[in-house]
Design an enzyme around this catalytic site. Sequence first.
Site, PDB file in Angstrom:
ATOM      1  N   PHE A 277      -3.559   6.028   3.042  1.00  0.00           N
ATOM      2  CA  PHE A 277      -4.508   5.819   4.133  1.00  0.00           C
ATOM      3  C   PHE A 277      -3.975   6.369   5.454  1.00  0.00           C
ATOM      4  O   PHE A 277      -4.735   6.814   6.307  1.00  0.00           O
ATOM      5  CB  PHE A 277      -4.819   4.326   4.254  1.00  0.00           C
TER       6      PHE A 277
ATOM      7  N   GLY B  75       0.466   4.230   1.418  1.00  0.00           N
ATOM      8  CA  GLY B  75       0.565   5.061   2.619  1.00  0.00           C
ATOM      9  C   GLY B  75      -0.486   6.154   2.642  1.00  0.00           C
ATOM     10  O   GLY B  75      -0.613   6.869   3.623  1.00  0.00           O
TER      11      GLY B  75
ATOM     12  N   CYS C 141     -12.840 -26.868  14.311  1.00  0.00           N
ATOM     13  CA  CYS C 141     -11.838 -26.093  13.567  1.00  0.00           C
ATOM     14  C   CYS C 141     -10.537 -26.891  13.494  1.00  0.00           C
ATOM     15  O   CYS C 141     -10.129 -27.515  14.473  1.00  0.00           O
ATOM     16  CB  CYS C 141     -11.596 -24.747  14.262  1.00  0.00           C
TER      17      CYS C 141
ATOM     18  N   ASP D 106      -2.771   7.844  -3.146  1.00  0.00           N
ATOM     19  CA  ASP D 106      -4.072   8.510  -3.290  1.00  0.00           C
ATOM     20  C   ASP D 106      -4.267   9.474  -2.138  1.00  0.00           C
ATOM     21  O   ASP D 106      -3.545   9.417  -1.140  1.00  0.00           O
ATOM     22  CB  ASP D 106      -5.210   7.477  -3.316  1.00  0.00           C
TER      23      ASP D 106
ATOM     24  N   CYS E 238      -6.655 -24.717  17.609  1.00  0.00           N
ATOM     25  CA  CYS E 238      -7.788 -25.543  18.051  1.00  0.00           C
ATOM     26  C   CYS E 238      -7.410 -27.015  18.193  1.00  0.00           C
ATOM     27  O   CYS E 238      -8.007 -27.730  18.995  1.00  0.00           O
ATOM     28  CB  CYS E 238      -8.973 -25.357  17.106  1.00  0.00           C
TER      29      CYS E 238
ATOM     30  N   ASP F 142      -8.334  -6.578   2.426  1.00  0.00           N
ATOM     31  CA  ASP F 142      -7.319  -6.589   3.477  1.00  0.00           C
ATOM     32  C   ASP F 142      -7.919  -5.876   4.674  1.00  0.00           C
ATOM     33  O   ASP F 142      -8.790  -5.021   4.529  1.00  0.00           O
ATOM     34  CB  ASP F 142      -6.062  -5.821   3.048  1.00  0.00           C
TER      35      ASP F 142
ATOM     36  N   ASP G 264       0.867  -1.181   0.000  1.00  0.00           N
ATOM     37  CA  ASP G 264       0.000   0.000   0.000  1.00  0.00           C
ATOM     38  C   ASP G 264       0.897   1.220   0.000  1.00  0.00           C
ATOM     39  O   ASP G 264       2.020   1.188   0.488  1.00  0.00           O
ATOM     40  CB  ASP G 264      -0.910  -0.041   1.237  1.00  0.00           C
TER      41      ASP G 264
ATOM     42  N   HIS H   8      -5.861 -18.644  14.882  1.00  0.00           N
ATOM     43  CA  HIS H   8      -7.231 -19.109  14.676  1.00  0.00           C
ATOM     44  C   HIS H   8      -8.032 -18.129  13.806  1.00  0.00           C
ATOM     45  O   HIS H   8      -8.696 -18.547  12.846  1.00  0.00           O
ATOM     46  CB  HIS H   8      -7.950 -19.329  16.020  1.00  0.00           C
TER      47      HIS H   8
ATOM     48  N   CYS I 235      -7.474 -25.632  12.818  1.00  0.00           N
ATOM     49  CA  CYS I 235      -6.257 -24.813  12.913  1.00  0.00           C
ATOM     50  C   CYS I 235      -5.341 -25.358  14.006  1.00  0.00           C
ATOM     51  O   CYS I 235      -5.757 -26.140  14.865  1.00  0.00           O
ATOM     52  CB  CYS I 235      -6.601 -23.338  13.145  1.00  0.00           C
TER      53      CYS I 235
END
Length: 361
Positions: A92, A90, A298, A142, A303, A260, A88, A329, A300
């Site tokens: 933002f 920057g 789950c 931007d 878990c 994201d 990105d 998780h 993962c």
Amino acid sequence: MFEIVHVSGTARAGKLYTKHGKVETPCFMPVATKGSVKTLSSQEVADLGVQAIISNAFILFLRPGVEVIEKAGGIHEFMNWNRTIFTDSGGFQMLKKDFLLGVNRKGVVFRSPFDNTKHLFTPEMCMEIQSSLKSDVAMVLDDCPPFTKEFSYINESLIRTIEWAKRSITLRSNGQLVFGIIQGGTYPDLRRKAVEELVIMDFDGYGIGGLSLGEPKEVMLDILEYTCRLIPEEKPRYLMGVGSPLELLESISSGIDIFDSAFPTRNARHNTVYTWKGKYNITRGKFSEDFSPLEEGCSCFTCKNYSRAYIHHLMKVYETLGMRLITIHNLYFLQQLMKEARQAIIEDRFNDFKSEFQRYQ
Ligand SMILES: [Zn+2]
């Protein structure tokens, strides 16, 4: 570069090809602003099935500096991550008042959060930095105004964003994809103008910025749907900074391919666990002797190996392992959510899938 595999209503399943392979969409990118997904190693992130991450060119330019990353051979080598990396610009960060000193036609004047030094950050510099970092997808600089500003302010800001995009696209470097960013606040006319101007420049994809900044959710979804309809179908669409599970599915409905957000990882560090049946706070008293996993069923790492009671304890005594385990998780959950959403689109049952998910949120 971008291939649409299947369209169901306005939801799409696709494949984005970058220098580092293929990214199946819809896709959620964890945020690695400073070059790491907080608390996890690159290997751990890869093990969760993550196909792409997003880092921040402006932050990396400040620390450790572009020269260090160039010496390492690029951002992939530096982080030891061999899948896709978006960077990105920057823009933002400008929303954070402590960074921003001013905006003019040349670019953005920032104050470094690390040492208080002043920097002029131009669209050209932003492209050069991202080219040196060797990310797979560069975002143009931007101007991202707060949504509360009036039409004339947002319009002026958009004129800057469009001019900066024009200056950026000519600096496209070999093999790197470049995405333009559509601004325009909550004004349909301005969003239309943004898309029309940017489409002429023929970017490899389009980010939609300036949403989910505090505007009512219906307004956000309306603008999103409207904007998506205007973007050429063959281009990937990336909704920037949106990450609540339900918002992801709602945005996929409108035709978004890529997301994201720092939320799933930040929330993990603040005790919030995401599940298929909504989210909960692990520090609540009722979990102190609950020896079941964060989410039943789950698969993962967390878990499979640890209980709610143990993670409850870790978070109560501020052990970093607790943050790591919840981060693992939450990210795994979002990867699964995207995978299942993709499968549902391919099988033309995405609306049912979304409604079923919505019932529990
Ligand atoms: Zn889990």
